[in-house]
Scaffold this motif. Structure first.
Motif, PDB file in Angstrom:
ATOM      1  N   ARG A 274       0.832  -1.201   0.000  1.00  0.00           N
ATOM      2  CA  ARG A 274       0.000   0.000   0.000  1.00  0.00           C
ATOM      3  C   ARG A 274       0.868   1.253   0.000  1.00  0.00           C
ATOM      4  O   ARG A 274       0.646   2.181  -0.786  1.00  0.00           O
ATOM      5  N   ALA A 275       1.879   1.276   0.854  1.00  0.00           N
ATOM      6  CA  ALA A 275       2.766   2.444   0.929  1.00  0.00           C
ATOM      7  C   ALA A 275       3.509   2.654  -0.383  1.00  0.00           C
ATOM      8  O   ALA A 275       3.636   3.787  -0.861  1.00  0.00           O
ATOM      9  N   GLN A 276       3.981   1.575  -0.992  1.00  0.00           N
ATOM     10  CA  GLN A 276       4.708   1.687  -2.262  1.00  0.00           C
ATOM     11  C   GLN A 276       3.764   2.133  -3.376  1.00  0.00           C
ATOM     12  O   GLN A 276       4.141   2.919  -4.244  1.00  0.00           O
ATOM     13  N   LEU A 277       2.534   1.656  -3.375  1.00  0.00           N
ATOM     14  CA  LEU A 277       1.564   2.057  -4.388  1.00  0.00           C
ATOM     15  C   LEU A 277       1.232   3.545  -4.277  1.00  0.00           C
ATOM     16  O   LEU A 277       1.069   4.228  -5.291  1.00  0.00           O
ATOM     17  N   LEU A 278       1.130   4.051  -3.067  1.00  0.00           N
ATOM     18  CA  LEU A 278       0.783   5.461  -2.884  1.00  0.00           C
ATOM     19  C   LEU A 278       1.891   6.395  -3.364  1.00  0.00           C
ATOM     20  O   LEU A 278       1.624   7.562  -3.659  1.00  0.00           O
ATOM     21  N   VAL A 279       3.106   5.899  -3.473  1.00  0.00           N
ATOM     22  CA  VAL A 279       4.219   6.708  -3.984  1.00  0.00           C
ATOM     23  C   VAL A 279       4.182   6.769  -5.516  1.00  0.00           C
ATOM     24  O   VAL A 279       4.677   7.710  -6.118  1.00  0.00           O
ATOM     25  N   THR A 280       3.544   5.782  -6.127  1.00  0.00           N
ATOM     26  CA  THR A 280       3.459   5.713  -7.591  1.00  0.00           C
ATOM     27  C   THR A 280       2.562   6.835  -8.108  1.00  0.00           C
ATOM     28  O   THR A 280       1.429   6.994  -7.640  1.00  0.00           O
ATOM     29  N   PRO A 281       3.038   7.638  -9.083  1.00  0.00           N
ATOM     30  CA  PRO A 281       2.250   8.792  -9.538  1.00  0.00           C
ATOM     31  C   PRO A 281       0.951   8.429 -10.263  1.00  0.00           C
ATOM     32  O   PRO A 281       0.020   9.220 -10.277  1.00  0.00           O
ATOM     33  N   HIS A 282       0.853   7.232 -10.838  1.00  0.00           N
ATOM     34  CA  HIS A 282      -0.347   6.845 -11.582  1.00  0.00           C
ATOM     35  C   HIS A 282      -1.459   6.321 -10.681  1.00  0.00           C
ATOM     36  O   HIS A 282      -2.574   6.116 -11.141  1.00  0.00           O
ATOM     37  N   VAL A 283      -1.167   6.102  -9.408  1.00  0.00           N
ATOM     38  CA  VAL A 283      -2.147   5.524  -8.490  1.00  0.00           C
ATOM     39  C   VAL A 283      -2.905   6.639  -7.769  1.00  0.00           C
ATOM     40  O   VAL A 283      -2.313   7.513  -7.147  1.00  0.00           O
ATOM     41  N   LEU A 284      -4.222   6.601  -7.870  1.00  0.00           N
ATOM     42  CA  LEU A 284      -5.071   7.587  -7.202  1.00  0.00           C
ATOM     43  C   LEU A 284      -5.462   7.125  -5.798  1.00  0.00           C
ATOM     44  O   LEU A 284      -5.604   7.943  -4.893  1.00  0.00           O
ATOM     45  N   PHE A 285      -5.660   5.814  -5.644  1.00  0.00           N
ATOM     46  CA  PHE A 285      -6.072   5.274  -4.356  1.00  0.00           C
ATOM     47  C   PHE A 285      -5.463   3.899  -4.170  1.00  0.00           C
ATOM     48  O   PHE A 285      -5.389   3.100  -5.113  1.00  0.00           O
ATOM     49  N   ALA A 286      -5.016   3.612  -2.965  1.00  0.00           N
ATOM     50  CA  ALA A 286      -4.547   2.275  -2.600  1.00  0.00           C
ATOM     51  C   ALA A 286      -4.849   2.057  -1.120  1.00  0.00           C
ATOM     52  O   ALA A 286      -4.516   2.890  -0.280  1.00  0.00           O
ATOM     53  N   GLY A 287      -5.507   0.980  -0.826  1.00  0.00           N
ATOM     54  CA  GLY A 287      -5.821   0.633   0.552  1.00  0.00           C
ATOM     55  C   GLY A 287      -5.969  -0.869   0.658  1.00  0.00           C
ATOM     56  O   GLY A 287      -6.244  -1.555  -0.323  1.00  0.00           O
ATOM     57  N   TYR A 288      -5.734  -1.389   1.852  1.00  0.00           N
ATOM     58  CA  TYR A 288      -5.870  -2.824   2.034  1.00  0.00           C
ATOM     59  C   TYR A 288      -6.641  -3.114   3.311  1.00  0.00           C
ATOM     60  O   TYR A 288      -6.780  -2.257   4.179  1.00  0.00           O
ATOM     61  N   LYS A 289      -7.150  -4.343   3.377  1.00  0.00           N
ATOM     62  CA  LYS A 289      -7.814  -4.790   4.597  1.00  0.00           C
ATOM     63  C   LYS A 289      -7.611  -6.288   4.748  1.00  0.00           C
ATOM     64  O   LYS A 289      -7.454  -7.021   3.770  1.00  0.00           O
ATOM     65  N   VAL A 290      -7.572  -6.712   5.999  1.00  0.00           N
ATOM     66  CA  VAL A 290      -7.566  -8.125   6.338  1.00  0.00           C
ATOM     67  C   VAL A 290      -8.957  -8.399   6.899  1.00  0.00           C
ATOM     68  O   VAL A 290      -9.279  -7.952   8.009  1.00  0.00           O
ATOM     69  N   PRO A 291      -9.824  -9.086   6.135  1.00  0.00           N
ATOM     70  CA  PRO A 291     -11.211  -9.250   6.560  1.00  0.00           C
ATOM     71  C   PRO A 291     -11.384  -9.920   7.924  1.00  0.00           C
ATOM     72  O   PRO A 291     -12.264  -9.549   8.684  1.00  0.00           O
ATOM     73  N   HIS A 292     -10.542 -10.902   8.221  1.00  0.00           N
ATOM     74  CA  HIS A 292     -10.646 -11.588   9.508  1.00  0.00           C
ATOM     75  C   HIS A 292      -9.272 -12.105   9.896  1.00  0.00           C
ATOM     76  O   HIS A 292      -8.557 -12.648   9.056  1.00  0.00           O
ATOM     77  N   PRO A 293      -8.869 -11.965  11.157  1.00  0.00           N
ATOM     78  CA  PRO A 293      -7.516 -12.363  11.547  1.00  0.00           C
ATOM     79  C   PRO A 293      -7.235 -13.860  11.437  1.00  0.00           C
ATOM     80  O   PRO A 293      -6.076 -14.262  11.357  1.00  0.00           O
ATOM     81  N   LEU A 294      -8.263 -14.688  11.419  1.00  0.00           N
ATOM     82  CA  LEU A 294      -8.027 -16.134  11.294  1.00  0.00           C
ATOM     83  C   LEU A 294      -7.962 -16.607   9.845  1.00  0.00           C
ATOM     84  O   LEU A 294      -7.663 -17.771   9.597  1.00  0.00           O
ATOM     85  N   HIS A 295      -8.243 -15.720   8.905  1.00  0.00           N
ATOM     86  CA  HIS A 295      -8.162 -16.082   7.494  1.00  0.00           C
ATOM     87  C   HIS A 295      -6.902 -15.456   6.903  1.00  0.00           C
ATOM     88  O   HIS A 295      -6.782 -14.227   6.886  1.00  0.00           O
ATOM     89  N   PRO A 296      -5.978 -16.272   6.404  1.00  0.00           N
ATOM     90  CA  PRO A 296      -4.662 -15.761   5.985  1.00  0.00           C
ATOM     91  C   PRO A 296      -4.660 -15.142   4.582  1.00  0.00           C
ATOM     92  O   PRO A 296      -4.075 -15.684   3.651  1.00  0.00           O
ATOM     93  N   TYR A 297      -5.315 -14.024   4.432  1.00  0.00           N
ATOM     94  CA  TYR A 297      -5.251 -13.290   3.170  1.00  0.00           C
ATOM     95  C   TYR A 297      -5.611 -11.835   3.436  1.00  0.00           C
ATOM     96  O   TYR A 297      -6.142 -11.492   4.485  1.00  0.00           O
ATOM     97  N   PHE A 298      -5.258 -10.993   2.467  1.00  0.00           N
ATOM     98  CA  PHE A 298      -5.702  -9.601   2.536  1.00  0.00           C
ATOM     99  C   PHE A 298      -6.187  -9.179   1.167  1.00  0.00           C
ATOM    100  O   PHE A 298      -5.877  -9.818   0.159  1.00  0.00           O
ATOM    101  N   GLN A 299      -6.983  -8.126   1.142  1.00  0.00           N
ATOM    102  CA  GLN A 299      -7.486  -7.568  -0.109  1.00  0.00           C
ATOM    103  C   GLN A 299      -6.931  -6.160  -0.240  1.00  0.00           C
ATOM    104  O   GLN A 299      -6.996  -5.371   0.701  1.00  0.00           O
ATOM    105  N   ILE A 300      -6.381  -5.873  -1.412  1.00  0.00           N
ATOM    106  CA  ILE A 300      -5.852  -4.541  -1.668  1.00  0.00           C
ATOM    107  C   ILE A 300      -6.654  -3.935  -2.816  1.00  0.00           C
ATOM    108  O   ILE A 300      -6.869  -4.578  -3.839  1.00  0.00           O
ATOM    109  N   LYS A 301      -7.149  -2.730  -2.606  1.00  0.00           N
ATOM    110  CA  LYS A 301      -7.937  -2.040  -3.629  1.00  0.00           C
ATOM    111  C   LYS A 301      -7.060  -0.954  -4.230  1.00  0.00           C
ATOM    112  O   LYS A 301      -6.455  -0.165  -3.503  1.00  0.00           O
TER     113      LYS A 301
END
Length: 142
Positions: A47-74
């Motif tokens: 997310r931090a690296q994406l926000l430095v990229t000039p072509h990116v308008l928005f970048a955010g991530y979430k971990v829906p549940h701590p027991l599920h080993p994945y995250f979603q990045i928008k």
């Protein structure tokens, strides 16, 4: 008690994909990318690296549940590149940063030409310090 076995947090199952891209139909030039078997560590760095990229308008991530080993990045871009390309560029830059950090760390804590009594043979301290390590100590003894 309720936690899954630890190996399930980082080992991909047979046929399991590590990355899944879901195009956003409501927001132009946006996608939600699901990254499996990773957690906040990689999510926040990307997310931090994406926000430095000039072509990116928005970048955010979430971990829906701590027991599920994945995250979603928008990711939303300005249209000059796709969200997938932006993620690939950010990943490559992040890998290059980590390789550079590893090289600097190894250079900083190597013993180039130290004798047993702690005097340096031809080694220069990048910070100009005059003190040397004593005896057989290494950086883990600090």
């Amino acid at each position: 008690m309720n936690a899954p076995p630890r190996y399930e947090l980082f080992v991909l199952e047979d046929g399991e994909k590590s990355v899944e891209v879901i195009e956003d139909t409501k927001i132009p030039n946006a996608a939600t990318i699901k990254i499996v078997k990773q957690d906040h560590t990689l999510g926040n760095m990307l997310r931090a690296q994406l926000l430095v990229t000039p072509h990116v308008l928005f970048a955010g991530y979430k971990v829906p549940h701590p027991l599920h080993p994945y995250f979603q990045i928008k990711i939303q871009t300005n249209g000059t590149i796709t969200p997938q390309e932006a993620l690939e560029q950010a990943s490559n830059k992040l890998i290059a940063s980590l390789v550079s950090l590893e090289q600097k760390f190894k250079r900083e804590f190597t013993y180039k030409g130290h004798e047993a009594d702690g005097t340096a043979i031809g080694a220069e301290d990048p910070y100009g310090a005059t003190g040397t390590w004593s005896g057989s100590r290494d950086y883990m003894d600090l």
